[in-house]
Design a protein around this motif. Sequence first.
Motif, mmCIF file in Angstrom:
data_model
loop_
_atom_site.group_PDB
_atom_site.id
_atom_site.type_symbol
_atom_site.label_atom_id
_atom_site.label_comp_id
_atom_site.label_asym_id
_atom_site.label_seq_id
_atom_site.Cartn_x
_atom_site.Cartn_y
_atom_site.Cartn_z
ATOM 1 N N VAL A 73 -7.753 4.369 -7.216
ATOM 2 C CA VAL A 73 -7.827 3.999 -8.630
ATOM 3 C C VAL A 73 -7.675 5.234 -9.524
ATOM 4 N N VAL A 74 -8.294 6.327 -9.131
ATOM 5 C CA VAL A 74 -8.232 7.547 -9.932
ATOM 6 C C VAL A 74 -6.858 8.207 -9.840
ATOM 7 N N MET A 75 -6.209 8.110 -8.686
ATOM 8 C CA MET A 75 -4.917 8.777 -8.498
ATOM 9 C C MET A 75 -3.727 7.946 -8.967
ATOM 10 N N LEU A 76 -3.912 6.670 -9.185
ATOM 11 C CA LEU A 76 -2.791 5.830 -9.601
ATOM 12 C C LEU A 76 -2.171 6.276 -10.934
ATOM 13 N N PRO A 77 -2.953 6.508 -11.983
ATOM 14 C CA PRO A 77 -2.325 6.938 -13.247
ATOM 15 C C PRO A 77 -1.528 8.245 -13.133
ATOM 16 N N PRO A 78 -2.057 9.318 -12.501
ATOM 17 C CA PRO A 78 -1.216 10.520 -12.385
ATOM 18 C C PRO A 78 0.050 10.289 -11.560
ATOM 19 N N TYR A 98 2.507 8.427 -13.777
ATOM 20 C CA TYR A 98 2.994 9.333 -14.813
ATOM 21 C C TYR A 98 4.055 10.282 -14.249
ATOM 22 N N PHE A 99 3.738 10.941 -13.122
ATOM 23 C CA PHE A 99 4.691 11.883 -12.540
ATOM 24 C C PHE A 99 5.944 11.182 -12.014
ATOM 25 N N ALA A 100 5.797 9.966 -11.514
ATOM 26 C CA ALA A 100 6.964 9.225 -11.030
ATOM 27 C C ALA A 100 7.893 8.853 -12.187
ATOM 28 N N ILE A 101 7.332 8.399 -13.287
ATOM 29 C CA ILE A 101 8.148 8.040 -14.452
ATOM 30 C C ILE A 101 8.762 9.289 -15.075
ATOM 31 N N TRP A 102 7.946 10.332 -15.206
ATOM 32 C CA TRP A 102 8.398 11.566 -15.844
ATOM 33 C C TRP A 102 9.529 12.239 -15.072
ATOM 34 N N PRO A 121 10.681 9.503 -6.200
ATOM 35 C CA PRO A 121 9.664 8.731 -5.473
ATOM 36 C C PRO A 121 8.369 9.537 -5.344
ATOM 37 N N VAL A 122 7.259 8.835 -5.213
ATOM 38 C CA VAL A 122 5.944 9.481 -5.153
ATOM 39 C C VAL A 122 5.845 10.445 -3.972
ATOM 40 N N ALA A 123 6.386 10.071 -2.819
ATOM 41 C CA ALA A 123 6.330 10.951 -1.645
ATOM 42 C C ALA A 123 7.009 12.285 -1.919
ATOM 43 N N THR A 124 8.114 12.251 -2.625
ATOM 44 C CA THR A 124 8.829 13.482 -2.974
ATOM 45 C C THR A 124 8.034 14.293 -3.991
ATOM 46 N N ILE A 125 7.400 13.607 -4.923
ATOM 47 C CA ILE A 125 6.626 14.294 -5.957
ATOM 48 C C ILE A 125 5.452 15.041 -5.330
ATOM 49 N N ALA A 184 0.943 20.343 -9.496
ATOM 50 C CA ALA A 184 -0.056 19.737 -10.377
ATOM 51 C C ALA A 184 -0.590 18.425 -9.782
ATOM 52 N N LEU A 185 0.294 17.591 -9.273
ATOM 53 C CA LEU A 185 -0.150 16.335 -8.673
ATOM 54 C C LEU A 185 -0.941 16.601 -7.395
ATOM 55 N N TYR A 186 -0.511 17.553 -6.618
ATOM 56 C CA TYR A 186 -1.181 17.894 -5.367
ATOM 57 C C TYR A 186 -2.597 18.402 -5.639
#
Length: 160
Positions: A49-54, A57-61, A65-69, A75-77
């Motif tokens: 739940v806490v990690m879903l918004p970041p 955000y990073f996926a849209i920005w 894909p999230v795995a690549t991000i 910052a996400l890591y």
Amino acid sequence: MGSRIQVTGAAAAMLIAFRKTSDSESTMHRVSPKGVAIGNITDIVATYVVMLPPMVYFAIWSGLPVATIFKESTALYVSYVILGGACSVLGGYVSARIAGHDELLNGALSSILCIGGGIYAVIGGSAAEDLWMHLVFLPLSPALGALGGYLRSRQTARAG
């Protein structure tokens, strides 16, 4: 310098309290299955739940894909590590609160699903790219859960 002494003192108090409780009655009577199960669920669900918004955000920005991000975004890591650790402390706190006794033990056991998932990833080979991270978090996960249990035991000591 003073805060380092306090952290060291808190860690020493946790170890002394854990050792003191480990010398008493049998371990199985000290474990609260309900507390441990709910603590595990709290840890995992809160992390998602806490990690879903970041992640969104990073996926849209970035449009990746999230795995690549995760591989490319420091910052996400870092946010995943910090927020995931905080959720492990929360899971340990919830486990200890529900158990009502042996807070450190039940708090540490609140990470059993995370440990199981980490061991499975290491053995299965899916952790090959981030092996060091998995190996660091295997012992860190129960320590953070025990920290949540310790916080709960301090809370009940002050109230009582």
